[in-house]
Design a protein around this motif. Structure first.
Motif, mmCIF file in Angstrom:
data_model
loop_
_atom_site.group_PDB
_atom_site.id
_atom_site.type_symbol
_atom_site.label_atom_id
_atom_site.label_comp_id
_atom_site.label_asym_id
_atom_site.label_seq_id
_atom_site.Cartn_x
_atom_site.Cartn_y
_atom_site.Cartn_z
ATOM 1 N N PRO A 175 0.834 -1.208 0.000
ATOM 2 C CA PRO A 175 0.000 0.000 0.000
ATOM 3 C C PRO A 175 0.864 1.252 0.000
ATOM 4 N N PRO A 176 0.502 2.264 -0.787
ATOM 5 C CA PRO A 176 1.285 3.499 -0.819
ATOM 6 C C PRO A 176 1.064 4.335 0.429
ATOM 7 N N GLU A 177 1.960 5.259 0.654
ATOM 8 C CA GLU A 177 1.855 6.130 1.816
ATOM 9 C C GLU A 177 1.032 7.360 1.483
ATOM 10 N N VAL A 178 0.352 7.880 2.482
ATOM 11 C CA VAL A 178 -0.456 9.079 2.302
ATOM 12 C C VAL A 178 0.427 10.290 2.524
ATOM 13 N N ALA A 179 0.242 11.320 1.716
ATOM 14 C CA ALA A 179 1.115 12.489 1.769
ATOM 15 C C ALA A 179 0.987 13.208 3.103
ATOM 16 N N ARG A 180 2.112 13.597 3.650
ATOM 17 C CA ARG A 180 2.150 14.357 4.896
ATOM 18 C C ARG A 180 2.056 15.843 4.574
ATOM 19 N N VAL B 145 -9.753 5.866 1.822
ATOM 20 C CA VAL B 145 -9.134 7.090 2.321
ATOM 21 C C VAL B 145 -8.675 6.881 3.762
ATOM 22 N N VAL B 146 -7.843 7.822 4.214
ATOM 23 C CA VAL B 146 -7.361 7.847 5.584
ATOM 24 C C VAL B 146 -7.635 9.230 6.149
ATOM 25 N N PHE B 147 -8.324 9.285 7.276
ATOM 26 C CA PHE B 147 -8.602 10.543 7.954
ATOM 27 C C PHE B 147 -7.569 10.731 9.067
ATOM 28 N N PHE B 148 -7.132 11.969 9.251
ATOM 29 C CA PHE B 148 -6.123 12.243 10.268
ATOM 30 C C PHE B 148 -6.309 13.666 10.779
ATOM 31 N N PHE C 174 -7.084 18.959 10.628
ATOM 32 C CA PHE C 174 -7.700 17.713 10.195
ATOM 33 C C PHE C 174 -7.581 17.622 8.684
ATOM 34 N N GLY C 175 -7.650 16.411 8.178
ATOM 35 C CA GLY C 175 -7.534 16.216 6.739
ATOM 36 C C GLY C 175 -7.807 14.784 6.351
ATOM 37 N N MET C 176 -7.649 14.512 5.080
ATOM 38 C CA MET C 176 -7.860 13.178 4.544
ATOM 39 C C MET C 176 -6.844 12.935 3.442
ATOM 40 N N GLY C 177 -6.427 11.689 3.313
ATOM 41 C CA GLY C 177 -5.463 11.294 2.300
ATOM 42 C C GLY C 177 -6.017 10.202 1.406
ATOM 43 N N LEU C 178 -5.561 10.219 0.163
ATOM 44 C CA LEU C 178 -6.050 9.261 -0.828
ATOM 45 C C LEU C 178 -4.876 8.811 -1.682
ATOM 46 N N ALA C 179 -4.731 7.502 -1.852
ATOM 47 C CA ALA C 179 -3.671 6.943 -2.694
ATOM 48 C C ALA C 179 -4.122 6.949 -4.150
ATOM 49 N N LEU C 180 -3.243 7.449 -5.031
ATOM 50 C CA LEU C 180 -3.543 7.468 -6.463
ATOM 51 C C LEU C 180 -3.062 6.200 -7.153
ATOM 52 N N ASN C 181 -1.873 5.749 -6.784
ATOM 53 C CA ASN C 181 -1.342 4.486 -7.304
ATOM 54 C C ASN C 181 -0.333 3.949 -6.296
#
Length: 475
Positions: free
Chosen positions: A151-156, A344-347, A394-401
């Protein structure tokens, strides 16, 4: 074979009167397990058979004990794998610099090897073959997936990372941050004769500030749930103030330029992960940041004269050299949380920054005296208490590939008023800073990744734009 020959076959009679009940039961059980019918038929001594059975049962007890030890070791391995799996899941949620997830042995393959038909044992071989099968299951079955398949990492996009560094690992993160802000101020001095017509002078001031900060951060994992970080920044700040000062009668704008460069405030941070998290459960990371006063602060630079000091011109009251530090040591506790909800990942995070007050603070100001006299004077300010800051994001991340990911978020800080000698400082107000942030990350290799975050201010007091580039490298 006739009836007579059949009757001549010798037999062994195991009667209840000959042996106690337990002995008879043991003999019968041993005969059935070892297929000892032929032996009984051959007239073997029952006492000898019993001793053999007891020896075999003792051997089986010993082997069962060894098998239990094998099971205990396997359980310890499974517990360790579950820990690694939880760490890998957490690592995949947010980028923190260690772009390589731990490679996990195929536990399912091990279980299949143990329960495969080829792993069965024969009854007469005893329990030892089962122990050998379990020992053979320690070998890895198949191969782990290629790194591109993980799994790819979500951008910080925020300052505080949400994923900890594994134990014994070191992450070096060089970064470069650019910021630009422009503030306008208008001061009216005069009177009106009719609405919208002003008789008097106008002081229009624009302050344009550009900053460039290069920093190196080092994070080291001391355990599965604890890490330490040190960050050393170097800053360059330039400011242009455009104003048409009052009482001058000039039709031209005056430009006041100042800049500063040097070491900033060094930061030390400790982070601790509360839980391992799981599906439908968030991860929580507590952190504590201490900011030093290593940078040159506002009270150490020379300030332009505040009142009229040269001919018919007034002073700007601005520092001649810009500071690279805040001038206050601070302590900031906070908590960061992450929650995965595929895809998605919420943080987000919540923090409180406390600035420690300073006593006997003074500043150096130009006096405007003619040559031959001291050009500066010391102005005592007393006790200065910079306002504390409440921050959340707060935010959310999404992997594109497999390599790229994007994140969106919002960051807000509420800065309290600055106090001087226990009272609100002149002109001190509460400030709200709000920033919309969008970021992306790209995994360059198994050890390095590139992270870019763009922030846009949504309040007047917030910098108009901020751009941060990070490249965490793991060792």
């Amino acid at each position: 074979m006739n009836v007579r020959s059949i009757r001549s076959i010798p037999t062994v009679h195991c009667t209840r009167t000959a042996f106690p009940q337990r002995t008879a039961l043991a003999v019968l059980t041993g005969c059935s397990l070892l297929l000892a019918g032929p032996l009984c038929a051959q007239g073997s001594d029952p006492a000898h058979l019993l001793r053999r059975m007891e020896a075999r049962m003792a051997e089986q007890d010993r082997r069962i004990g060894e098998l239990q030890q094998q099971v205990a070791r396997q359980q310890a391995v499974l517990d360790s794998l579950e820990q690694d799996l939880a760490d890998a899941r957490l690592e995949a949620l947010r980028a923190r610099g260690n772009s390589q997830a731990p490679v996990l042995p195929l536990v399912a393959g091990q279980a299949a090897a143990v329960h495969a038909p080829g792993a069965t044992v024969q009854a007469d071989a005893g329990v030892a073959a089962q122990g050998d099968a379990v020992a053979a299951a320690d070998t890895q079955v198949g191969r782990p997936p290629d790194p591109e398949e993980r799994p790819p990492e979500v951008a910080r996009i925020f300052e505080q990372p949400g994923v900890l560094t594994p134990a014994g690992k070191l992450v070096l993160e060089p970064s470069l941050q650019f910021g630009y802000s422009s503030n306008d101020r208008v001061a009216l001095v005069g009177y009106t004769v009719i609405p919208a017509i002003l008789i008097g002078l106008i002081d229009v001031r624009q302050v344009k500030t550009t900053s460039l900060t290069a920093a190196v951060a080092a994070r080291y994992g001391l355990g599965g749930r604890f890490e330490l970080e040190a960050k050393v920044p170097f800053s360059y700040i330039s400011s242009d103030t455009v104003s048409r000062e009052i009482f001058t009668g000039s039709a031209q704008d005056a430009v006041f330029q100042a800049d500063g460069k040097g070491l900033g405030d060094i930061e030390l941070t400790a982070r601790y992960q509360l839980d391992q998290g799981a599906a439908d459960k968030p991860f929580y990371v507590l952190w504590l940041r201490y900011k030093t006063r290593t940078g040159r602060d506002l009270f150490e630079v020379v300030t332009d004269c505040v009142t009229r000091c040269v001919a018919n011109a007034t002073g700007t009251g601005l520092p001649l050299d810009l500071p690279t530090g805040s001038g206050f040591a601070s302590l900031q506790p906070g908590v960061t949380w992450l929650y995965a909800s595929d895809p998605v990942v919420f943080f987000g995070s919540l923090s409180y920054l406390h600035n420690f007050e300073r006593d006997n603070v003074s500043r150096t100001v130009l006096s405007g005296a003619p040559e031959g006299y001291p050009q500066t004077t010391t102005e005592l300010l007393g006790t200065i208490d910079a306002g504390d800051i409440i921050g959340f994001n707060f935010g959310m991340g999404l992997a594109l590939n497999e390599r790229a990911a994007v994140s969106f978020g919002y960051d807000q800080s509420i800065v309290d008023r600055t106090k001087q000698n226990g009272e609100d400082a002149p002109g001190a107000v509460r400030v709200v800073l709000g920033t919309l942030v969008i970021g992306g990350s790209y995994r360059l290799s198994e050890r390095a990744s590139l992270n870019v975050a763009l922030g846009v201010g949504v309040t007047r007091d917030t910098p108009d734009v901020s751009l941060a580039v990070r490249m965490p490298i793991s060792f």
